[in-house]
Write a protein that holds these residues in place. Structure first.
Motif: not given
Length: 521
Positions: A495-521
């Protein structure tokens, strides 16, 4: 022809006209010519800078051209541009008078620099919601470049041409007398086909882009939501999409998007695009992804997204939101007669089958809705369902069975599409008796669900037996740093509305991953 409210709105738009425009009509004594005469007089009355003459001698009647006064009218409408196409008429008037289009400067220069003679013809139906984008893109090209001409042709009005050219899907575009393309096309897609050097230039420009923190693959509801949530974190965000809006662009009535009682796919996509552009998101549209190469688990090596044009984009994290496409029957004749009687959008192509016999494959909500829709246009509809019972909502079934020109066949397995130069029938097997039957008809509308757009991920991410990307509760895939959301994943209920929520969730998870991993040179 136009009511007072529309005239008022039109007059307000035409106040932007600053240069004289001439409309030249080619008419006969028929009722459609009279309707066109009334329409054009109503339009001309709304601006002193618009002149209407009936001196045209075009072979297609009724038709009219639009252009600057005293110049060549390179934009032509063969048929009444009402319904979805009324906006195409307004834009043609404004742009012919020099009103600047909402197109990037480099695209305008690309159009102006095209060499050669280009005579485009686009066959449309007034109920097609994909057709206006094609018409408006080609109209703009004709207005900007004196070597380009474009004619919009209403297939329902010029049925003889449609039959001679065996057009059974809209929009269908001809260039210099040869079929150029079919289905929804954006301006960039058209330019890529006529400007042979564009792909290489585009690939070089894309490969030179700096690495992203979050790169979203796919521009549907899930992808748009993911990009907005990422950009709001202040990190470098990009979207690479084959078509912004995805499958939603082909959806008409949307009545279950909470807080919005009713909308249509193209309107929702326009709102999504407008919202995305409120943030610093690098949108790379009309790009097809060939492969995703994950980065290292600790984030020191960047992930790569390789495009089919040869470009490579780099990012610290990737969110795949490529959605789904129409499921095909995969029977002999289906591919051979696609666009020649086999169709997937009843709203777009239904009017081309006026007075003819058609079949709808699929007894779910989409199939039954398609049958009900088509029954008001065609001579007869045969709905075939594989299962023993229809799966559509009871209220839809009740409406379907009330229609006198609809036949429902259950336990039917379609085995072949038949035809010569176009569809003339289908063959199905009765699953209870194993008997084979053939139905004579002119059109087949396939409505049997969706397939995830994940073919390019085989070997890169873990997929289910249905081809969906396997994700956990946070949208994480089998590869660290690569997330997924929407209809391409194992998340239930597409469903469209479910897809939007899942997109927001995946983005928050990606941000959480970024702050927990090192930054490449």
């Amino acid at each position: 022809m136009l009511d007072a409210n529309i005239k008022t709105q039109l007059k307000a738009y035409l106040e932007r006209v600053t240069q004289p425009i001439e409309i030249v009509a080619s008419l006969d004594d028929g009722p459609k010519s009279q309707e066109m005469r009334e329409l054009l007089r109503d339009v001309a009355e709304q601006s002193a800078l618009i002149t209407l003459t009936e001196s045209g001698n075009d072979a297609r009647k009724p038709s009219f051209s639009v252009g600057p006064k005293g110049g060549e009218g390179r934009v032509r409408f063969a048929g009444l541009p009402m319904g979805h196409e009324f906006t195409s008429l307004i834009l043609a008037l404004l742009q012919s008078a020099g009103y600047p289009p909402k197109v990037e400067a480099d695209v305008i220069e690309q159009i102006k620099s095209l060499e050669g003679e280009f005579n485009f013809e686009t066959y449309i139906s007034l109920s097609c919601h994909n057709c206006p984008d094609v018409v408006q893109a080609l109209n703009l090209m004709a207005i900007l470049n004196p070597n380009i001409r474009h004619t919009m042709i209403d297939g329902a009005l010029f049925q003889k041409e449609v039959e001679e050219r065996q057009i059974m899907a809209v929009p269908t575009v001809y260039l210099n007398g040869q079929e150029f393309g079919q289905g929804r096309m954006e301006l960039g897609e058209i330019l890529a086909k006529v400007d042979t050097g564009a792909a290489a230039r585009d690939a070089r420009k894309l490969s030179d882009k700096a690495a992203f923190d979050v790169l979203v693959v796919g521009g549907g509801p899930a992808g748009a939501a993911a990009a907005i949530y990422a950009a709001r974190k202040g990190i470098r965000t990009g979207i690479v999409a084959e078509r912004f809006g995805g499958q939603v662009m082909d959806t008409m009535a949307i009545e279950n998007f909470i807080s919005v009682k009713y909308t249509e796919g193209p309107k929702l996509v326009a709102s999504l695009e407008e919202h995305v552009k409120e943030y610093e998101v690098d949108v790379m549209n009309l790009q097809r992804v060939a492969k995703v190469v994950p980065g290292s688990e600790d984030g020191t090596t960047l992930a790569e997204v390789q495009l089919e044009n040869g470009a490579t984009l780099k990012s610290r994290t990737v969110i795949v939101a490529t959605g789904a496409r129409w499921r095909e029957m995969n029977v002999p004749g289906e591919k051979e007669f696609r666009g020649k009687g086999v169709a997937y959008c009843p709203h777009c192509d239904g009017p081309l089958f006026k007075g003819k016999r058609v079949a709808v494959i699929g007894g779910g909500n989409s199939g039954v809705e398609a049958a009900i829709d088509l029954a008001g246009v065609v001579a007869h509809v045969t709905l075939l369902e594989f299962a023993d019972e229809l799966r559509a909502d009871a209220v839809l079934q009740k409406k379907l069975y009330s229609l006198p020109n609809v036949t429902v066949i259950k336990s039917a397995q379609t085995t072949e599409v038949t035809g010569t130069d176009k569809v003339n029938g289908l063959v199905y097997k009765d699953r209870k008796t194993d008997e084979t039957h053939r139905i004579e008809l002119e059109g087949i509308f396939v409505q049997i669900g969706l397939l995830p757009n994940t073919d390019f991920l085989k070997g890169s991410l873990e997929l289910s037996r249905f081809g969906e990307i396997i994700v956990d509760a946070k949208g994480q895939t089998s590869v660290p740093g690569v997330f997924a959301a929407g209809d391409c994943t194992t998340v239930p209920y597409k469903q469209i509305i479910i897809a939007m929520g899942e997109g927001a969730k995946a983005s928050l998870s990606a941000f959480d991953h970024l702050i927990r991993t090192s930054t490449p040179a």
